[in-house]
Enzyme design. Structure first.
Site, PDB file in Angstrom:
ATOM      1  N   CYS A  14       0.831  -1.205   0.000  1.00 37.82           N
ATOM      2  CA  CYS A  14       0.000   0.000   0.000  1.00 37.82           C
ATOM      3  C   CYS A  14       0.871   1.262   0.000  1.00 37.82           C
ATOM      4  O   CYS A  14       1.470   1.589  -1.014  1.00 37.82           O
ATOM      5  CB  CYS A  14      -1.001  -0.016   1.160  1.00 37.82           C
ATOM      6  SG  CYS A  14      -2.329   1.210   0.966  1.00 37.82           S
ATOM      7  N   HIS A  25      -3.825  -4.835   0.893  1.00 41.15           N
ATOM      8  CA  HIS A  25      -3.366  -5.148   2.243  1.00 41.15           C
ATOM      9  C   HIS A  25      -3.514  -6.643   2.525  1.00 41.15           C
ATOM     10  O   HIS A  25      -4.510  -7.069   3.122  1.00 41.15           O
ATOM     11  CB  HIS A  25      -4.172  -4.364   3.277  1.00 41.15           C
ATOM     12  CG  HIS A  25      -3.799  -2.924   3.386  1.00 41.15           C
ATOM     13  ND1 HIS A  25      -2.719  -2.499   4.127  1.00 41.15           N
ATOM     14  CD2 HIS A  25      -4.367  -1.822   2.848  1.00 41.15           C
ATOM     15  CE1 HIS A  25      -2.640  -1.176   4.052  1.00 41.15           C
ATOM     16  NE2 HIS A  25      -3.617  -0.747   3.277  1.00 41.15           N
ATOM     17  N   GLU A  42      -2.098  -8.251   4.731  1.00 39.93           N
ATOM     18  CA  GLU A  42      -1.996  -8.455   6.185  1.00 39.93           C
ATOM     19  C   GLU A  42      -3.307  -8.194   6.923  1.00 39.93           C
ATOM     20  O   GLU A  42      -3.444  -8.534   8.104  1.00 39.93           O
ATOM     21  CB  GLU A  42      -0.887  -7.561   6.768  1.00 39.93           C
ATOM     22  CG  GLU A  42      -1.245  -6.097   6.974  1.00 39.93           C
ATOM     23  CD  GLU A  42      -1.212  -5.224   5.726  1.00 39.93           C
ATOM     24  OE1 GLU A  42      -1.210  -3.984   5.885  1.00 39.93           O
ATOM     25  OE2 GLU A  42      -1.193  -5.771   4.600  1.00 39.93           O
TER      26      GLU A  42
END
Length: 251
Positions: free
Chosen positions: A113, A198, A200
């Site tokens: 990002c 993202h 994560e």
């Protein structure tokens, strides 16, 4: 066979908001959780959640200290609420450090990002802002090369951005795009891999961010409800992290 452990320096470009930080930890812990899951799924000799990964955290916003390149194998530049094309001193310093890493050939770069955007800025391309946000689980189209790297014909990835990289730097392979954002993943073998999404994030993280941005007026009711309706959908976070590890293992 590449030397293990893989020494990954997570450059923390933000601190997760409460209550996410108390529940999931800061970004080195969040990315450790992701990469450990990917290592177990990858089944590479000597690499798992128990061995083969050495992850350190570096607060580049407040601490200002960076790893010595001789002591690491890769940097992972995290997401952030900040703007990658601003000229805050710590952002300029991060861009300069990224340029330094790009100038050598051993230490590799992963950008996520904001980190994806920082890599684009360090490579001299224009950054900017879209009219609309990409938020929550979103379908991402893959190029033929992207399909080879990620092992699928398309991806589903959590998103939370309006800033974008407008063009691919020279020498970079185009891996992915969406209708709103054409530069979603950049790749140079043995040098860098980045994603605008993202990997994560999970459902709980996304829901907390959506709630906070709705509460402070950044997201209107329609945007909030659209995001929450997709937050629990399947996403390819671990698969993307497997691609990160494969990239680091490439000899």
């Amino acid at each position: 066979m590449p030397k293990l452990p893989l020494r990954i320096a997570v450059l923390e470009c933000d601190i997760p908001m409460q209550p996410l930080a108390s529940r999931f930890g800061t970004y080195p812990r969040i990315f450790s959780t992701l990469l450990n899951s990917a290592a177990d799924a990858l089944r590479y000799p000597g690499l798992s959640s128990r061995e083969g990964l050495e992850i350190s955290g570096w607060d580049v916003v407040n601490g200002g200290k960076y790893p010595v390149l001789e002591n690491i194998d890769a940097i992972l530049i995290t997401g952030s609420k900040f703007t990658a094309y601003d000229d805050d001193p710590w952002i300029v310093k991060l861009v300069d450090f990224t340029k330094k890493v790009l100038e050598q050939r051993r230490v590799r770069i992963i950008g996520v990002c904001f980190g994806h955007q920082i890599v684009g800025r360090a490579m001299g391309v224009k950054l900017g802002r879209m009219e609309a946000w990409e938020a929550s689980v979103t379908a991402v189209d893959l190029t033929k090369r992207g399909q080879e790297i990620f092992g699928k014909t398309a991806l589903a990835v959590h998103q939370m951005h309006r800033d974008v990289v407008f063009e691919y730097p020279e020498g970079v392979e185009n891996l992915a795009s969406t209708e709103r954002c054409k530069v979603h993943s950049m790749y140079i073998a043995k040098r860098l891999i980045t994603v605008q999404g993202h990997p994560e994030f999970n459902q709980d993280i996304m829901m907390e961010i959506l709630k906070a941005r709705h509460a402070n007026g950044l997201f209107n009711k329609e945007m909030y409800e659209d995001g929450t309706s997709r937050a629990d959908k399947y996403h390819d976070g671990v698969l993307i992290a497997q691609a990160f590890l494969n990239f680091l293992l490439e000899d």
